[in-house]
Scaffold this motif. Structure first.
Motif, short mmCIF file in Angstrom:
data_model
loop_
_atom_site.label_atom_id
_atom_site.label_comp_id
_atom_site.label_asym_id
_atom_site.label_seq_id
_atom_site.Cartn_x
_atom_site.Cartn_y
_atom_site.Cartn_z
N PHE A 29 110.35 -22.40 -25.34
CA PHE A 29 109.95 -22.26 -23.94
C PHE A 29 109.84 -23.63 -23.27
N TYR A 30 109.42 -24.63 -24.03
CA TYR A 30 109.17 -25.97 -23.49
C TYR A 30 110.42 -26.86 -23.51
N ARG A 31 111.50 -26.37 -24.09
CA ARG A 31 112.67 -27.24 -24.32
C ARG A 31 113.81 -26.93 -23.36
N GLY A 32 114.62 -27.96 -23.12
CA GLY A 32 115.86 -27.79 -22.36
C GLY A 32 115.67 -27.30 -20.94
N VAL A 33 114.63 -27.78 -20.28
CA VAL A 33 114.35 -27.33 -18.91
C VAL A 33 115.22 -28.11 -17.93
N ASP A 34 115.94 -27.39 -17.08
CA ASP A 34 116.83 -28.00 -16.09
C ASP A 34 116.06 -28.20 -14.78
N VAL A 35 115.95 -29.45 -14.34
CA VAL A 35 115.24 -29.74 -13.09
C VAL A 35 116.19 -30.12 -11.96
N ASP A 136 88.72 -17.29 -7.16
CA ASP A 136 89.60 -18.45 -7.08
C ASP A 136 90.65 -18.43 -8.19
N ILE A 137 91.83 -18.90 -7.88
CA ILE A 137 92.86 -19.19 -8.88
C ILE A 137 92.48 -20.50 -9.57
N VAL A 138 92.76 -20.61 -10.87
CA VAL A 138 92.56 -21.86 -11.60
C VAL A 138 93.88 -22.28 -12.22
N THR A 139 94.33 -23.49 -11.93
CA THR A 139 95.51 -24.05 -12.58
C THR A 139 95.06 -25.06 -13.63
N ALA A 140 95.81 -25.14 -14.72
CA ALA A 140 95.46 -26.06 -15.80
C ALA A 140 96.72 -26.76 -16.26
N THR A 141 97.02 -27.90 -15.66
CA THR A 141 98.21 -28.65 -16.02
C THR A 141 98.07 -29.25 -17.42
N ASP A 142 99.20 -29.36 -18.12
CA ASP A 142 99.24 -30.12 -19.37
C ASP A 142 99.48 -31.60 -19.11
N TYR A 143 99.89 -31.95 -17.91
CA TYR A 143 100.45 -33.24 -17.52
C TYR A 143 101.84 -33.40 -18.14
N GLU A 144 102.58 -34.30 -17.57
CA GLU A 144 103.91 -34.61 -18.06
C GLU A 144 103.85 -35.13 -19.49
N GLY A 145 104.78 -34.68 -20.32
CA GLY A 145 104.94 -35.25 -21.65
C GLY A 145 104.07 -34.67 -22.75
N LEU A 146 103.15 -33.76 -22.43
CA LEU A 146 102.30 -33.19 -23.47
C LEU A 146 102.78 -31.83 -23.96
N GLY A 147 103.61 -31.14 -23.18
CA GLY A 147 104.21 -29.89 -23.61
C GLY A 147 105.71 -30.07 -23.61
N VAL A 148 106.26 -30.24 -22.41
CA VAL A 148 107.67 -30.60 -22.28
C VAL A 148 107.82 -32.07 -22.67
N ALA A 149 108.88 -32.38 -23.39
CA ALA A 149 109.08 -33.74 -23.87
C ALA A 149 109.18 -34.74 -22.72
N GLY A 150 108.65 -35.92 -22.94
CA GLY A 150 108.69 -36.97 -21.94
C GLY A 150 107.61 -37.99 -22.26
N VAL A 151 107.47 -38.99 -21.42
CA VAL A 151 106.43 -40.00 -21.60
C VAL A 151 105.19 -39.53 -20.86
N HIS A 152 104.11 -39.31 -21.58
CA HIS A 152 102.87 -38.88 -20.94
C HIS A 152 102.24 -40.04 -20.18
N PRO A 153 101.94 -39.86 -18.89
CA PRO A 153 101.35 -40.94 -18.09
C PRO A 153 99.84 -41.04 -18.34
N TYR A 154 99.48 -41.46 -19.53
CA TYR A 154 98.07 -41.50 -19.92
C TYR A 154 97.30 -42.51 -19.07
N LEU A 155 96.35 -42.02 -18.30
CA LEU A 155 95.52 -42.84 -17.41
C LEU A 155 96.35 -43.57 -16.35
#
Length: 399
Positions: A29-35, A136-155
């Motif tokens: 599910f997290y792989r090969g995502v076309d943006v 209320d709706i609640v969204t919970a992002t993983d941030y970039e790079g923690l689920g889908v591969a990439g560089v996580h922008p930590y802090l």
């Protein structure tokens, strides 16, 4: 930034149940995502997410956001929606920004890393059930790079902020969610820094949305001071996260501050998540290895690190909305003096800040001990009530 977090995670892992040492790996599910051609906030993939509180649905999504240099990147996360008809105008949105879980792809909260499940009625998001009961709706992002591969922008504040704001756009695009344009951002620790940057960036990044408030529990706000000299194994792990990710994000050689003999150890530490007792043990070992050799140069006198630390420390631009700031008085990870200084900066900029100190509360519990306060505060913001303002002082409340 000194951290008692990993020590605590070890204890919680025993209480919740021992976890396997291997961290989960993102599946197909997290792989090969076309943006290609995607817009920020566009939903790219969806599937049901099993862990939903009663009276709500949970959907695992991959959505588009803005990464390094304005590139469109895929980001994973979960969107919780109350069941039943939406009110006129749609459901308001709370965008949750999670604290540090690691910087590798397997560290995404949506992969089921739920160490804190027992602390908030079975939810890993402080206040989740309160927000859902309020409609209320609640969204919970993983941030970039923690689920889908990439560089996580930590802090890295602006990138985290984009991931957070675009989770709101994703909720508005999710069929059946009926999200309004009104939203609030709420985060703890790393997530609190992300929330504060989301407030600063909101008007320029997403002018079509209406940010009603920012709630931040124990936010890192002076990265240079807090990350400069780690003295514990856990602190060395978190500083490793910074150098491992920032060197890739900003294209700065890690050896500008890290001793060449420590580079492999830093990368090994950056491969460790901190969501379970097994991961805690491995992370502590990685941090202990860096006690022998780590930094060769002081980052605060080595270019470009002072500038990067300053750019990613919030509070030097208007907050963008009223702020609820909570800080435990017993926090030995984000020391209260740094949050005090942030409050003074924000007040000097004319921001409306409600600064509450939680008596006797440490870092790990700051988000959960703030949840009831945060839910009530956001209810007022969504209702259009004037936000409390403690500038230029703080108020101590029972933790």
């Amino acid at each position: 930034m000194e951290v008692g977090l990993l020590r605590f995670l070890g204890l919680v892992g025993v209480v919740v149940g021992l976890s396997a040492c291997a961290m989960p790996r993102p599946g197909g599910f997290y792989r090969g995502v076309d943006v290609a051609g995607a817009r920020p906030g566009q939903v790219l993939r969806v599937r049901p997410f099993g862990a939903a509180p009663a009276g709500a649905t949970a959907t695992l999504v991959i959505y588009a956001s803005t990464g390094l240099g304005g590139a469109i990147v895929p980001v994973s996360g979960v969107i919780y929606v109350p069941r039943g008809p939406a009110p006129p105008g749609g459901r308001d949105v709370i965008a949750w920004a999670h604290p540090t879980t690691g910087v590798a792809a397997g560290c995404a909260p949506s992969l089921g890393n739920r160490v804190f499940d027992s602390l908030d009625e079975g939810a890993s998001i402080p206040g989740l059930r309160r927000f859902l009961r309020a409609g209320d709706i609640v969204t919970a992002t993983d941030y970039e790079g923690l689920g889908v591969a990439g560089v996580h922008p930590y802090l890295i504040g602006d990138a985290e902020a984009a991931d957070l704001i675009d989770s709101v756009r994703a909720a508005r695009a999710l069929p059946g969610a009926d999200a309004s344009r009104n939203y609030g951002v709420w985060g703890h620790s790393q997530g609190a820094q992300a929330a504060l940057f989301a407030g600063q960036d909101a008007a320029a990044y997403a002018p079509g949305l209406h940010l009603v408030g920012v709630a931040a529990a124990a936010p890192p706000t002076d990265l240079g001071a807090e990350l400069r000299k780690p003295t514990s194994d856990s602190g060395r792990v978190l500083v490793s996260y910074v150098y491992a990710t920032w060197s890739r994000w900003y294209h700065v050689p890690m050896t500008s501050v890290v001793a060449p003999a420590a580079v492999a150890l830093v990368r090994r530490a950056a491969d460790r998540c901190i969501n379970s007792v097994g991961q805690y043990v491995l992370a502590q070992r990685a941090g202990a290895a860096l006690k022998r050799v780590f930094l060769a140069h002081d980052p605060m006198v080595t270019r470009p690190w002072p500038r990067l630390f300053h750019e990613n420390s919030p509070g030097y631009a208007p907050a963008g909305a009223p702020v609820l700031l909570t800080q435990g008085t017993a926090d030995d990870t984000v020391y209260p003096r740094y949050t005090d200084a942030f409050d003074r900066r924000a007040c000097a900029l004319g921001d409306r800040v409600d600064y509450l100190k939680l008596k006797g509360v440490g870092h790990v519990f700051a988000g959960y001990r703030s949840a009831k306060l945060v839910a009530a505060w956001f209810a007022g913001r969504f209702a259009g009530a004037a936000a409390p303002d403690t500038c230029p002082r703080s108020v101590t409340v029972k933790g």
